[in-house]
Design a protein around this motif. Sequence first.
Motif, mmCIF file in Angstrom:
data_model
loop_
_atom_site.group_PDB
_atom_site.id
_atom_site.type_symbol
_atom_site.label_atom_id
_atom_site.label_comp_id
_atom_site.label_asym_id
_atom_site.label_seq_id
_atom_site.Cartn_x
_atom_site.Cartn_y
_atom_site.Cartn_z
ATOM 1 N N ASN A 411 8.184 -4.982 5.698
ATOM 2 C CA ASN A 411 7.754 -3.599 5.463
ATOM 3 C C ASN A 411 8.626 -3.029 4.357
ATOM 4 O O ASN A 411 9.820 -2.787 4.555
ATOM 5 C CB ASN A 411 7.895 -2.778 6.747
ATOM 6 C CG ASN A 411 7.395 -1.350 6.567
ATOM 7 O OD1 ASN A 411 6.812 -1.009 5.541
ATOM 8 N ND2 ASN A 411 7.622 -0.515 7.588
ATOM 9 N N HIS A 424 8.429 8.525 -3.321
ATOM 10 C CA HIS A 424 7.058 8.108 -3.018
ATOM 11 C C HIS A 424 6.377 9.075 -2.060
ATOM 12 O O HIS A 424 5.328 8.754 -1.492
ATOM 13 C CB HIS A 424 7.044 6.698 -2.407
ATOM 14 C CG HIS A 424 7.416 5.621 -3.380
ATOM 15 N ND1 HIS A 424 6.506 5.064 -4.248
ATOM 16 C CD2 HIS A 424 8.604 5.020 -3.630
ATOM 17 C CE1 HIS A 424 7.103 4.139 -4.979
ATOM 18 N NE2 HIS A 424 8.378 4.091 -4.625
ATOM 19 N N SER A 428 0.784 7.177 -1.497
ATOM 20 C CA SER A 428 0.643 6.389 -0.252
ATOM 21 C C SER A 428 1.114 4.953 -0.462
ATOM 22 O O SER A 428 0.801 4.075 0.331
ATOM 23 C CB SER A 428 -0.823 6.398 0.205
ATOM 24 O OG SER A 428 -1.647 5.875 -0.818
ATOM 25 N N SER A 429 1.887 4.713 -1.567
ATOM 26 C CA SER A 429 2.282 3.336 -1.897
ATOM 27 C C SER A 429 3.352 2.794 -0.961
ATOM 28 O O SER A 429 3.386 1.592 -0.684
ATOM 29 C CB SER A 429 2.760 3.265 -3.345
ATOM 30 O OG SER A 429 3.823 4.190 -3.552
ATOM 31 N N LEU A 430 4.252 3.635 -0.504
ATOM 32 C CA LEU A 430 5.301 3.201 0.424
ATOM 33 C C LEU A 430 5.313 4.117 1.646
ATOM 34 O O LEU A 430 5.042 5.316 1.537
ATOM 35 C CB LEU A 430 6.675 3.237 -0.254
ATOM 36 C CG LEU A 430 6.947 2.240 -1.375
ATOM 37 C CD1 LEU A 430 8.393 2.350 -1.827
ATOM 38 C CD2 LEU A 430 6.638 0.819 -0.955
ATOM 39 N N CYS A 432 4.869 -0.024 2.810
ATOM 40 C CA CYS A 432 3.708 -0.910 2.818
ATOM 41 C C CYS A 432 4.088 -2.240 3.447
ATOM 42 O O CYS A 432 5.240 -2.668 3.367
ATOM 43 C CB CYS A 432 3.145 -1.091 1.413
ATOM 44 S SG CYS A 432 4.220 -2.038 0.312
ATOM 45 N N ILE A 440 1.478 -6.814 -3.995
ATOM 46 C CA ILE A 440 0.997 -5.458 -4.213
ATOM 47 C C ILE A 440 1.633 -4.922 -5.488
ATOM 48 O O ILE A 440 2.785 -5.223 -5.791
ATOM 49 C CB ILE A 440 1.339 -4.542 -3.013
ATOM 50 C CG1 ILE A 440 0.712 -3.160 -3.203
ATOM 51 C CG2 ILE A 440 2.844 -4.424 -2.821
ATOM 52 C CD1 ILE A 440 0.859 -2.270 -1.968
ATOM 53 N N ILE A 442 2.829 -1.572 -7.410
ATOM 54 C CA ILE A 442 3.215 -0.192 -7.123
ATOM 55 C C ILE A 442 3.657 0.450 -8.428
ATOM 56 O O ILE A 442 4.535 -0.065 -9.128
ATOM 57 C CB ILE A 442 4.360 -0.138 -6.093
ATOM 58 C CG1 ILE A 442 3.968 -0.866 -4.808
ATOM 59 C CG2 ILE A 442 4.761 1.300 -5.801
ATOM 60 C CD1 ILE A 442 5.088 -1.006 -3.808
#
Length: 582
Positions: A411, A424, A428-430, A432, A440, A442
């Motif tokens: 995570n 952030h 909603s990127s982190l 994740c 992914i 970012i």
Amino acid sequence: MNKKAISTLTLIILIVASAIVGGIISYMLTIAYYVEMGYNIPENTTTLAITGVYIDPEDAASFRVTILNPSFSISNATVTRIAVSPANETNLYEVVETQPPIEDGLVIHRGKAINITCSALQINEKKMSWGEFAYKFAGQSITIHVFSSNASAANKEVTLPYVKLEVIPDFRPEITFESFNITLKNDEKSETNLTITTISLAEPTVNYTIRQMIWEPELRSITPNLPYTLDAGENETFKCELNWLGVSDAKIKITTEEGYEIYHKVALMPMQTYFTIQDVIFDEDDTEHFKVIVKNEFGLAEGITVTNITYTIKNGTTMPAENINPALPAIVPPTGQNFTFTCSWNWHDYRGKEVNVTVYLKQGFVRSIKVTTPKPVILEILNLKDVFKLENKTYFSVNLRNHASSLETINITKKKVEEITIDHSKTSSLPCILKPGENITITCNLGKSWTDYQKESLNLVVEFIGNESQTNSETFVVLLPEKAKLNITSVKHVVLGTKNYLNITVENMHYSAINLTISKIIVTFENQTEPSIMQLSPGLTVAIGSETFIFFPTETAPQGDITVEVITDEGIEASWSGVPGS
């Protein structure tokens, strides 16, 4: 006549006669020395004489000298030192160990003689036993010198016994560094048998870069066993168990029961080899193998032979590597090039732990290296060379991947660039979740321009939580792009008056962060071996977002393809290839 009186008179006559004869004999012995030396008998002085030198070829621990203070000396004499000089040398070897000790002076009373046993000598700072000296100058003439503080010096020339031991060393690095052979031959003319008591490597010069282990001077064993007697004319070969790897030179030292010390120099550097383990690689894309990279820097023409490879894990268990390619035994030539062995071992679950890899060599030594297997979680940045862009100085993008061989789902919770923690909260990127094999991208707002850092790279820290709910982090060194982009937008051939030129148009792109100063133009024409160069002094400044023109003189109109390079003081360069327009 009274028989008792006659007996007493006879006894008295015999005693007087004995005294007279003894005195005459003593005088003859003393006078003989001076007659032999061609000296006149000194008067009104104190004089010493060497009446005997006793050197036993079967006992080289010492020699004995007899020194006489004649009765005609006017006083006692004090011996202060004794020295020895070989016939072909001017150096004096000082006697430093005697019995009785000379120390501050040894008194010999007038008319008396004394025996002095000498066992050690010294020249300059080097001390040697009589046995070493007697062997070094065996069969040669030497002179014994006796010095006194109150009498003239005495000298006597003698010849040392002939003792010769031929030493033939046999070091074979192509076979082993663990032992060597020495053949000893007692010369047929030697005046004594020699009983060998010790063999050793003395005064070694050890190259520890080559050796890579401590020096152990004691021989593990000698075959045949010592002591061993060699009669005159006999020889024997001895196998000496001693690791001599890294010894560049030394002296073979041999001692005998008769007291001789024999030294034979050997130069071993040409026989040495420098073998190292350069690296052990655990490739996260292949968890069923590991690679051992070795190098033979120099040494034997045919190379060093690898016979086995093992690995020892943290609990102490040692296992042989399997399915080794190339197969063992394998020769590693002394080319100074890396040589790679690939070994089978499924280390997928043995992660982030130490492993000791050992390479065994036919020549009798080993090399080991301690490494750590890859971490349980392998986090990568796939676009490491393209995180920051010149076109957008406040934003950057990171393509993160949890490697397929990772043991845990992670995570990702936080990212930091240098001192800045990336916010952030508005995206909603982190956090994740990344499973093994997933990636992914970012995009992050740095909050400032990366050009504000006067560095060539920045540290990017990614924090994440694994299966055990512990926060871990991985730090990446991210290179920054150049602070300007220079383009050559066109190259044309023009004629101004009667002269030919190349009209070169260059542009400092609008997203550059700095002005540029052009200082050099290099043009390479087709079929030209040497390029044409034009230096600009002072340089030509190209501001951000602007163009400039450079006229490069040529002798004739260019034919075919050319290459143009534009170089700036800031280290930014641009190049163009093709056929110039017109």
